[in-house]
Design a protein around this motif. Structure first.
Motif, PDB file in Angstrom:
ATOM      1  N   ALA A  66       0.836  -1.204   0.000  1.00  0.00           N
ATOM      2  CA  ALA A  66       0.000   0.000   0.000  1.00  0.00           C
ATOM      3  C   ALA A  66       0.872   1.256   0.000  1.00  0.00           C
ATOM      4  O   ALA A  66       0.639   2.179  -0.778  1.00  0.00           O
ATOM      5  N   GLN A  67       1.877   1.275   0.867  1.00  0.00           N
ATOM      6  CA  GLN A  67       2.771   2.434   0.962  1.00  0.00           C
ATOM      7  C   GLN A  67       3.500   2.672  -0.363  1.00  0.00           C
ATOM      8  O   GLN A  67       3.597   3.803  -0.824  1.00  0.00           O
ATOM      9  N   ARG A  68       3.985   1.600  -0.975  1.00  0.00           N
ATOM     10  CA  ARG A  68       4.671   1.726  -2.271  1.00  0.00           C
ATOM     11  C   ARG A  68       3.752   2.335  -3.324  1.00  0.00           C
ATOM     12  O   ARG A  68       4.201   3.047  -4.209  1.00  0.00           O
ATOM     13  N   GLY A  69       2.459   2.035  -3.234  1.00  0.00           N
ATOM     14  CA  GLY A  69       1.489   2.544  -4.207  1.00  0.00           C
ATOM     15  C   GLY A  69       0.891   3.882  -3.819  1.00  0.00           C
ATOM     16  O   GLY A  69      -0.022   4.362  -4.481  1.00  0.00           O
ATOM     17  N   GLY A  70       1.384   4.473  -2.727  1.00  0.00           N
ATOM     18  CA  GLY A  70       0.856   5.756  -2.281  1.00  0.00           C
ATOM     19  C   GLY A  70      -0.491   5.646  -1.598  1.00  0.00           C
ATOM     20  O   GLY A  70      -1.215   6.628  -1.480  1.00  0.00           O
ATOM     21  N   ASP A  71      -0.848   4.450  -1.148  1.00  0.00           N
ATOM     22  CA  ASP A  71      -2.126   4.210  -0.486  1.00  0.00           C
ATOM     23  C   ASP A  71      -1.916   4.001   1.012  1.00  0.00           C
ATOM     24  O   ASP A  71      -0.788   3.826   1.477  1.00  0.00           O
ATOM     25  N   LYS A  72      -3.024   3.984   1.718  1.00  0.00           N
ATOM     26  CA  LYS A  72      -2.993   3.721   3.151  1.00  0.00           C
ATOM     27  C   LYS A  72      -4.074   2.688   3.438  1.00  0.00           C
ATOM     28  O   LYS A  72      -5.196   2.799   2.929  1.00  0.00           O
ATOM     29  N   LEU A  73      -3.751   1.671   4.240  1.00  0.00           N
ATOM     30  CA  LEU A  73      -4.740   0.652   4.574  1.00  0.00           C
ATOM     31  C   LEU A  73      -5.685   1.155   5.655  1.00  0.00           C
ATOM     32  O   LEU A  73      -5.283   1.884   6.559  1.00  0.00           O
ATOM     33  N   ASP A 108     -10.823  -5.560  -7.472  1.00  0.00           N
ATOM     34  CA  ASP A 108      -9.687  -5.694  -8.383  1.00  0.00           C
ATOM     35  C   ASP A 108      -8.403  -5.161  -7.761  1.00  0.00           C
ATOM     36  O   ASP A 108      -7.352  -5.788  -7.860  1.00  0.00           O
ATOM     37  N   LYS A 109      -8.484  -3.995  -7.134  1.00  0.00           N
ATOM     38  CA  LYS A 109      -7.295  -3.419  -6.495  1.00  0.00           C
ATOM     39  C   LYS A 109      -6.852  -4.305  -5.330  1.00  0.00           C
ATOM     40  O   LYS A 109      -5.661  -4.540  -5.135  1.00  0.00           O
ATOM     41  N   VAL A 114      -3.071  -8.119  -2.878  1.00  0.00           N
ATOM     42  CA  VAL A 114      -2.855  -9.419  -2.236  1.00  0.00           C
ATOM     43  C   VAL A 114      -1.805 -10.217  -3.009  1.00  0.00           C
ATOM     44  O   VAL A 114      -0.905 -10.818  -2.417  1.00  0.00           O
ATOM     45  N   ARG A 115      -1.904 -10.204  -4.326  1.00  0.00           N
ATOM     46  CA  ARG A 115      -0.905 -10.918  -5.142  1.00  0.00           C
ATOM     47  C   ARG A 115       0.499 -10.336  -4.947  1.00  0.00           C
ATOM     48  O   ARG A 115       1.474 -11.079  -4.859  1.00  0.00           O
ATOM     49  N   GLN A 116       0.585  -9.010  -4.906  1.00  0.00           N
ATOM     50  CA  GLN A 116       1.881  -8.380  -4.683  1.00  0.00           C
ATOM     51  C   GLN A 116       2.434  -8.718  -3.304  1.00  0.00           C
ATOM     52  O   GLN A 116       3.632  -8.986  -3.150  1.00  0.00           O
TER      53      GLN A 116
END
Length: 155
Positions: A66-73, A108-109, A114-116
């Motif tokens: 999430a962090q790598r993608g600029g997201d936050k869980l 989808d996201k 999860v796969r990553q």
């Protein structure tokens, strides 16, 4: 180049009906065969400890992705891990199911994340090619490519 980050130490006496203790003393638990297999109540077992470790480690991998993608869980994100002990002929084995609920992302996201996470999680990497791991999102299985559960990590 491999760089060791941390080593955990624990010892066991008495096998499945014994006791485990970590070198830090934080884990200091009676062990038992699972209650459903004739073991005693109020004791843990190796599968339960493995499931707890895998769930927390996989959730950390999701946090990294999430962090790598600029997201936050979402703080309520959950990873449920079920570890199954099975017998096959004279030997025994383990399989695992990871069921992820990210709460805040579309399916989808979530599947992509999860796969990553499965590619980088140390438990996933360590078990790859040695045990079957099923991935689920909110209770629904997601397709896992054969190479995602075999051989060495892609990253």
């Amino acid at each position: 180049m491999k760089k060791n980050l941390y080593t955990a130490d624990a010892s066991a006496v008495g096998g499945r009906s014994g006791h485990v203790r970590s070198s830090t003393g934080i884990i200091d638990l009676d062990m038992s065969v699972p209650e459903g297999l004739g073991g005693k109540k109020n004791a843990t077992n190796p599968e339960e400890l493995f499931a707890a470790g895998y769930a927390s480690c996989f959730q950390q991998a999701l946090l990294v992705i999430a962090q790598r993608g600029g997201d936050k869980l979402d703080p309520e994100t959950t990873v449920q891990c079920s570890v199954t002990l099975f017998q096959e002929g004279e030997g025994y084995g383990l399989s695992a199911v990871l069921d992820v609920d990210l709460k805040a992302f579309d399916r989808d996201k979530t599947i992509d994340m999860v796969r990553q996470a499965h590619k980088i999680c140390p438990y996933s990497v360590g078990t790859r090619g040695n045990m079957e791991v099923e991935l689920k999102v909110q209770g629904q299985a997601i397709p896992v490519q054969a190479e995602e559960n075999a051989g060495v990590a892609n990253e």
